[in-house]
Design a protein around this motif. Sequence first.
Motif, PDB file in Angstrom:
ATOM      1  N   ILE A 121      12.461   5.740  -3.181  1.00  0.00           N
ATOM      2  CA  ILE A 121      12.497   5.103  -1.869  1.00  0.00           C
ATOM      3  C   ILE A 121      13.568   4.020  -1.947  1.00  0.00           C
ATOM      4  CG2 ILE A 121      11.285   3.696  -0.167  1.00  0.00           C
ATOM      5  CD1 ILE A 121       8.695   5.005  -1.033  1.00  0.00           C
ATOM      6  N   TYR A 122      14.554   4.120  -1.081  1.00  0.00           N
ATOM      7  CA  TYR A 122      15.637   3.143  -1.040  1.00  0.00           C
ATOM      8  C   TYR A 122      15.310   2.073  -0.012  1.00  0.00           C
ATOM      9  CZ  TYR A 122      18.200   6.509  -3.796  1.00  0.00           C
ATOM     10  OH  TYR A 122      18.588   7.359  -4.802  1.00  0.00           O
ATOM     11  N   ILE A 123      15.427   0.821  -0.436  1.00  0.00           N
ATOM     12  CA  ILE A 123      15.103  -0.301   0.439  1.00  0.00           C
ATOM     13  C   ILE A 123      16.175  -1.378   0.294  1.00  0.00           C
ATOM     14  CG2 ILE A 123      12.608   0.095   0.319  1.00  0.00           C
ATOM     15  CD1 ILE A 123      13.778  -2.862  -1.516  1.00  0.00           C
ATOM     16  N   SER A 124      16.124  -2.346   1.187  1.00  0.00           N
ATOM     17  CA  SER A 124      16.877  -3.590   1.054  1.00  0.00           C
ATOM     18  C   SER A 124      15.882  -4.711   1.314  1.00  0.00           C
ATOM     19  CB  SER A 124      18.010  -3.658   2.077  1.00  0.00           C
ATOM     20  OG  SER A 124      18.561  -4.960   2.090  1.00  0.00           O
ATOM     21  N   ARG A 125      15.836  -5.681   0.435  1.00  0.00           N
ATOM     22  CA  ARG A 125      14.899  -6.790   0.614  1.00  0.00           C
ATOM     23  C   ARG A 125      15.257  -7.657   1.823  1.00  0.00           C
ATOM     24  NH1 ARG A 125      11.321  -6.784  -3.502  1.00  0.00           N
ATOM     25  NH2 ARG A 125      11.986  -5.719  -5.379  1.00  0.00           N
ATOM     26  N   ARG A 126      16.434  -7.453   2.385  1.00  0.00           N
ATOM     27  CA  ARG A 126      16.834  -8.188   3.592  1.00  0.00           C
ATOM     28  C   ARG A 126      16.298  -7.533   4.863  1.00  0.00           C
ATOM     29  NH1 ARG A 126      22.818  -7.901   3.533  1.00  0.00           N
ATOM     30  NH2 ARG A 126      22.464  -6.037   2.297  1.00  0.00           N
ATOM     31  N   CYS A 127      15.723  -6.351   4.739  1.00  0.00           N
ATOM     32  CA  CYS A 127      15.237  -5.563   5.875  1.00  0.00           C
ATOM     33  C   CYS A 127      13.741  -5.814   6.082  1.00  0.00           C
ATOM     34  CB  CYS A 127      15.506  -4.083   5.579  1.00  0.00           C
ATOM     35  SG  CYS A 127      14.636  -2.922   6.632  1.00  0.00           S
ATOM     36  N   GLN A 128      13.361  -6.198   7.294  1.00  0.00           N
ATOM     37  CA  GLN A 128      11.961  -6.493   7.599  1.00  0.00           C
ATOM     38  C   GLN A 128      11.075  -5.263   7.412  1.00  0.00           C
ATOM     39  OE1 GLN A 128      10.575  -9.498   8.280  1.00  0.00           O
ATOM     40  NE2 GLN A 128       8.589  -8.505   8.270  1.00  0.00           N
ATOM     41  N   ASN A 129      11.513  -4.097   7.869  1.00  0.00           N
ATOM     42  CA  ASN A 129      10.719  -2.878   7.702  1.00  0.00           C
ATOM     43  C   ASN A 129      10.527  -2.544   6.227  1.00  0.00           C
ATOM     44  OD1 ASN A 129      10.357  -2.429  10.455  1.00  0.00           O
ATOM     45  ND2 ASN A 129      12.249  -1.267  10.616  1.00  0.00           N
ATOM     46  N   CYS A 130      11.565  -2.759   5.439  1.00  0.00           N
ATOM     47  CA  CYS A 130      11.466  -2.509   3.999  1.00  0.00           C
ATOM     48  C   CYS A 130      10.467  -3.462   3.353  1.00  0.00           C
ATOM     49  CB  CYS A 130      12.835  -2.656   3.334  1.00  0.00           C
ATOM     50  SG  CYS A 130      14.033  -1.408   3.841  1.00  0.00           S
ATOM     51  N   GLN A 131      10.467  -4.710   3.781  1.00  0.00           N
ATOM     52  CA  GLN A 131       9.513  -5.677   3.250  1.00  0.00           C
ATOM     53  C   GLN A 131       8.087  -5.254   3.558  1.00  0.00           C
ATOM     54  OE1 GLN A 131      10.641  -9.549   4.716  1.00  0.00           O
ATOM     55  NE2 GLN A 131      12.643  -9.450   3.734  1.00  0.00           N
ATOM     56  N   GLU A 132       7.848  -4.764   4.763  1.00  0.00           N
ATOM     57  CA  GLU A 132       6.517  -4.274   5.139  1.00  0.00           C
ATOM     58  C   GLU A 132       6.119  -3.079   4.270  1.00  0.00           C
ATOM     59  OE1 GLU A 132       6.154  -3.544   9.337  1.00  0.00           O
ATOM     60  OE2 GLU A 132       7.239  -5.392   9.795  1.00  0.00           O
ATOM     61  N   LEU A 133       7.059  -2.200   4.012  1.00  0.00           N
ATOM     62  CA  LEU A 133       6.791  -1.033   3.182  1.00  0.00           C
ATOM     63  C   LEU A 133       6.444  -1.458   1.747  1.00  0.00           C
ATOM     64  CD1 LEU A 133       6.724   2.037   2.863  1.00  0.00           C
ATOM     65  CD2 LEU A 133       9.180   1.938   2.383  1.00  0.00           C
ATOM     66  N   ILE A 134       7.186  -2.397   1.204  1.00  0.00           N
ATOM     67  CA  ILE A 134       6.918  -2.893  -0.151  1.00  0.00           C
ATOM     68  C   ILE A 134       5.526  -3.502  -0.234  1.00  0.00           C
ATOM     69  CG2 ILE A 134       7.592  -4.634  -1.859  1.00  0.00           C
ATOM     70  CD1 ILE A 134      10.504  -4.168  -0.893  1.00  0.00           C
ATOM     71  N   ILE A 135       5.153  -4.274   0.761  1.00  0.00           N
ATOM     72  CA  ILE A 135       3.814  -4.889   0.797  1.00  0.00           C
ATOM     73  C   ILE A 135       2.753  -3.803   0.817  1.00  0.00           C
ATOM     74  CG2 ILE A 135       2.230  -6.221   2.251  1.00  0.00           C
ATOM     75  CD1 ILE A 135       4.743  -7.946   2.998  1.00  0.00           C
ATOM     76  N   THR A 136       2.937  -2.783   1.635  1.00  0.00           N
ATOM     77  CA  THR A 136       1.975  -1.677   1.708  1.00  0.00           C
ATOM     78  C   THR A 136       1.832  -0.991   0.356  1.00  0.00           C
ATOM     79  OG1 THR A 136       2.472  -1.305   4.046  1.00  0.00           O
ATOM     80  CG2 THR A 136       1.440   0.517   2.837  1.00  0.00           C
TER      81      THR A 136
END
Length: 74
Positions: A4-19
């Motif tokens: 899963i590719y994310i950016s910690r600057r992305c709000q949706n990515c942050q929500e996904l990481i928390i989940t």
Amino acid sequence: MYPIYISRRCQNCQELIITLHKHTSLRNRFRVIDIDTNPFPNYLKVVPTMVLDDSLLLGEELFKYIHGLLDKLT
């Protein structure tokens, strides 16, 4: 493990990481790759994106997939 590719600057990515961190049953199923600090494939255009076999799950599709897994596991 599916990447899963994310950016910690992305709000949706942050929500996904928390989940993913909240649900220990999901942690070992995915390899989270931060595109801000790691190389990523040139076909990647948006985050979050998961590579699932020969297809890409983007944004909302990815969230639906994760929540579907959670429903099956609980």
